[in-house]
Design an enzyme around this catalytic site. Structure first.
Site, PDB file in Angstrom:
ATOM      1  N   ARG A  27      35.350  35.468  37.004  1.00  0.00           N
ATOM      2  CA  ARG A  27      35.533  36.916  36.933  1.00  0.00           C
ATOM      3  C   ARG A  27      37.017  37.275  36.851  1.00  0.00           C
ATOM      4  O   ARG A  27      37.513  37.721  35.827  1.00  0.00           O
ATOM      5  CB  ARG A  27      34.869  37.587  38.144  1.00  0.00           C
ATOM      6  CG  ARG A  27      34.659  39.099  37.996  1.00  0.00           C
ATOM      7  CD  ARG A  27      35.874  39.934  38.386  1.00  0.00           C
ATOM      8  NE  ARG A  27      36.313  39.726  39.753  1.00  0.00           N
ATOM      9  CZ  ARG A  27      37.455  40.222  40.231  1.00  0.00           C
ATOM     10  NH1 ARG A  27      38.264  40.932  39.457  1.00  0.00           N
ATOM     11  NH2 ARG A  27      37.819  39.991  41.488  1.00  0.00           N
ATOM     12  N   ASP A  28      37.755  37.053  37.915  1.00  0.00           N
ATOM     13  CA  ASP A  28      39.161  37.423  37.965  1.00  0.00           C
ATOM     14  C   ASP A  28      39.986  36.610  36.969  1.00  0.00           C
ATOM     15  O   ASP A  28      40.969  37.103  36.419  1.00  0.00           O
ATOM     16  CB  ASP A  28      39.684  37.212  39.388  1.00  0.00           C
ATOM     17  CG  ASP A  28      41.035  37.853  39.620  1.00  0.00           C
ATOM     18  OD1 ASP A  28      41.458  38.669  38.791  1.00  0.00           O
ATOM     19  OD2 ASP A  28      41.668  37.548  40.647  1.00  0.00           O
ATOM     20  N   HIS A 223      43.686  36.218  49.244  1.00  0.00           N
ATOM     21  CA  HIS A 223      43.655  36.096  47.783  1.00  0.00           C
ATOM     22  C   HIS A 223      45.101  36.118  47.293  1.00  0.00           C
ATOM     23  O   HIS A 223      45.695  37.184  47.117  1.00  0.00           O
ATOM     24  CB  HIS A 223      42.855  37.278  47.213  1.00  0.00           C
ATOM     25  CG  HIS A 223      42.664  37.247  45.735  1.00  0.00           C
ATOM     26  ND1 HIS A 223      41.420  37.142  45.143  1.00  0.00           N
ATOM     27  CD2 HIS A 223      43.541  37.324  44.711  1.00  0.00           C
ATOM     28  CE1 HIS A 223      41.550  37.159  43.825  1.00  0.00           C
ATOM     29  NE2 HIS A 223      42.832  37.283  43.540  1.00  0.00           N
ATOM     30  N   HIS A 225      48.300  35.121  44.680  1.00  0.00           N
ATOM     31  CA  HIS A 225      48.761  34.755  43.345  1.00  0.00           C
ATOM     32  C   HIS A 225      50.027  33.922  43.479  1.00  0.00           C
ATOM     33  O   HIS A 225      50.759  34.029  44.469  1.00  0.00           O
ATOM     34  CB  HIS A 225      49.019  36.003  42.504  1.00  0.00           C
ATOM     35  CG  HIS A 225      47.758  36.682  42.039  1.00  0.00           C
ATOM     36  ND1 HIS A 225      47.543  37.054  40.742  1.00  0.00           N
ATOM     37  CD2 HIS A 225      46.637  37.045  42.715  1.00  0.00           C
ATOM     38  CE1 HIS A 225      46.359  37.619  40.616  1.00  0.00           C
ATOM     39  NE2 HIS A 225      45.777  37.626  41.812  1.00  0.00           N
ATOM     40  N   CYS A 256      46.082  40.133  36.415  1.00  0.00           N
ATOM     41  CA  CYS A 256      45.493  41.446  36.613  1.00  0.00           C
ATOM     42  C   CYS A 256      45.809  42.293  35.401  1.00  0.00           C
ATOM     43  O   CYS A 256      46.990  42.470  35.075  1.00  0.00           O
ATOM     44  CB  CYS A 256      46.039  42.118  37.880  1.00  0.00           C
ATOM     45  SG  CYS A 256      45.396  43.790  38.117  1.00  0.00           S
ATOM     46  N   ASN A 265      46.165  33.209  39.583  1.00  0.00           N
ATOM     47  CA  ASN A 265      45.694  33.008  40.950  1.00  0.00           C
ATOM     48  C   ASN A 265      46.037  31.610  41.453  1.00  0.00           C
ATOM     49  O   ASN A 265      46.353  30.707  40.669  1.00  0.00           O
ATOM     50  CB  ASN A 265      44.171  33.157  40.985  1.00  0.00           C
ATOM     51  CG  ASN A 265      43.702  34.566  40.738  1.00  0.00           C
ATOM     52  OD1 ASN A 265      43.903  35.433  41.569  1.00  0.00           O
ATOM     53  ND2 ASN A 265      43.070  34.790  39.600  1.00  0.00           N
TER      54      ASN A 265
END
Length: 323
Positions: A27-28, A223, A225, A256, A265
């Site tokens: 997803r991300d 989460h 990065h 993003c 990430n």
């Protein structure tokens, strides 16, 4: 696959015995790709991640296709993932932005959903076209309806450490929004370092302040990065605080679409290598995971950003793709 020296397992005191990796690559990671990845490739990617031992794999987003065209195939993808339940006890969370997104997700049988908030006003305006408080008001019925349907709800909070427009974000400001998200009824909270500017001391300070506000460490995931190479050190600081849920993206994919300074990430392989060395259980087969990320890199036409993938699968390259 290259021959490798296994990391020596040397446990450190005070760390969790097991970490649940919340895999966000499908997803991300893929939402930030310039080219649209075929639905069948996404489904196979998720299947391979499950085979590698990941038990929480964020599958897609039910955001309007206009805003995230890379994930416009959510309705086509999700039904293809039914067989993954046969791999093991795997959860497939999906991101929903509002009640319309929730309707779409629940209609397909989603049992775990996530909402995505912001700790800063500028990013809330750019990402959600609302103020922070207006976005919380939008999430309130989403969370309530999901909980009434017995779905698990995760609250993402972005820009927890820094914002490209507002600069460093005060800890008290993050705590206010985080507490408000949890008060809506979220089961867990993911703290996002969206542009990768956090450092370990900042991580510890935020986690401590959250605890003082009544948010338990058990309800928190992190989460990170890796913009400045701090993702693993920040993760270790979180583990030392007792956090046992860590978000990561296979192959280090992602960024993003609404914050151009947000690079990839934390790579799941890099995380697993560190956790293996610390003697922390994850249930993840690093060789299977590395092979999966190398396979996807071939489909994307470029090498994986993950240092561990490059070390363990140096022969894999886009030119070797034969499928």
């Amino acid at each position: 696959m290259s021959t490798r020296t296994l990391p020596m397992k040397v446990p450190a005191p005070g760390l969790p015995a097991r970490v649940r990796i919340h895999e966000v690559g499908a997803r991300d990671g893929l939402q930030n790709e310039k080219e649209i990845v075929p639905t069948e490739v996404k489904a196979e990617f998720i299947r391979r991640l499950a085979v590698a031992g990941l038990t929480t794999i964020e599958a897609t987003s039910f955001v309007h296709p206009k805003w995230v065209p890379q994930l416009a195939d959510a309705e086509a993808l999700f039904p293809l993932l039914g067989e993954i339940a046969d791999v093991g006890d795997v959860s497939l969370p999906v991101l929903v932005p509002n009640e319309r997104g929730l309707d779409r997700a629940l209609a397909l049988g989603a049992r775990s959903i996530a909402v995505f908030g912001s700790a800063t006003e500028t990013f809330a305006a750019r990402n959600l076209n609302r103020t922070v408080d207006e976005s919380l008001a939008m999430f309130e019925p989403v969370v309530a309806r999901a909980k009434a349907d017995r779905a698990h709800v995760r609250g993402y909070l972005s820009m927890c450490f820094g914002d490209p427009w507002e600069g460093a974000v005060p800890v008290a400001q993050v705590v206010r929004v985080a507490k408000a998200l949890m008060d809506l009824g979220c089961d867990e909270l993911s703290l996002g370092d969206t542009i990768g500017v956090a450092t370990p001391g900042h991580v510890t300070a935020l986690l401590t302040a959250l605890n003082e506000s009544g948010v338990t460490t058990a309800a928190v995931g992190v989460h990170f990065h890796d913009t400045y190479g701090q993702a693993l050190s920040n993760t270790l600081a979180a583990l030392q605080h007792g956090v046992s849920t860590v978000d990561a993206s296979a192959g280090g994919l992602g960024g993003c679409p609404y914050a151009k300074s947000a690079t990839g990430n934390l790579a799941t392989e890099d995380l697993v290598w560190m956790l293996d060395g610390l003697g922390i259980e994850t249930g993840v087969d690093l060789d299977e995971l590395t092979a999966t990320s190398a396979w996807l890199a071939e489909h994307l036409g470029r090498p994986s950003p993950s240092r561990t993938v490059r070390a363990l699968a140096p022969s894999s390259s886009p030119a070797s793709h034969k499928e």
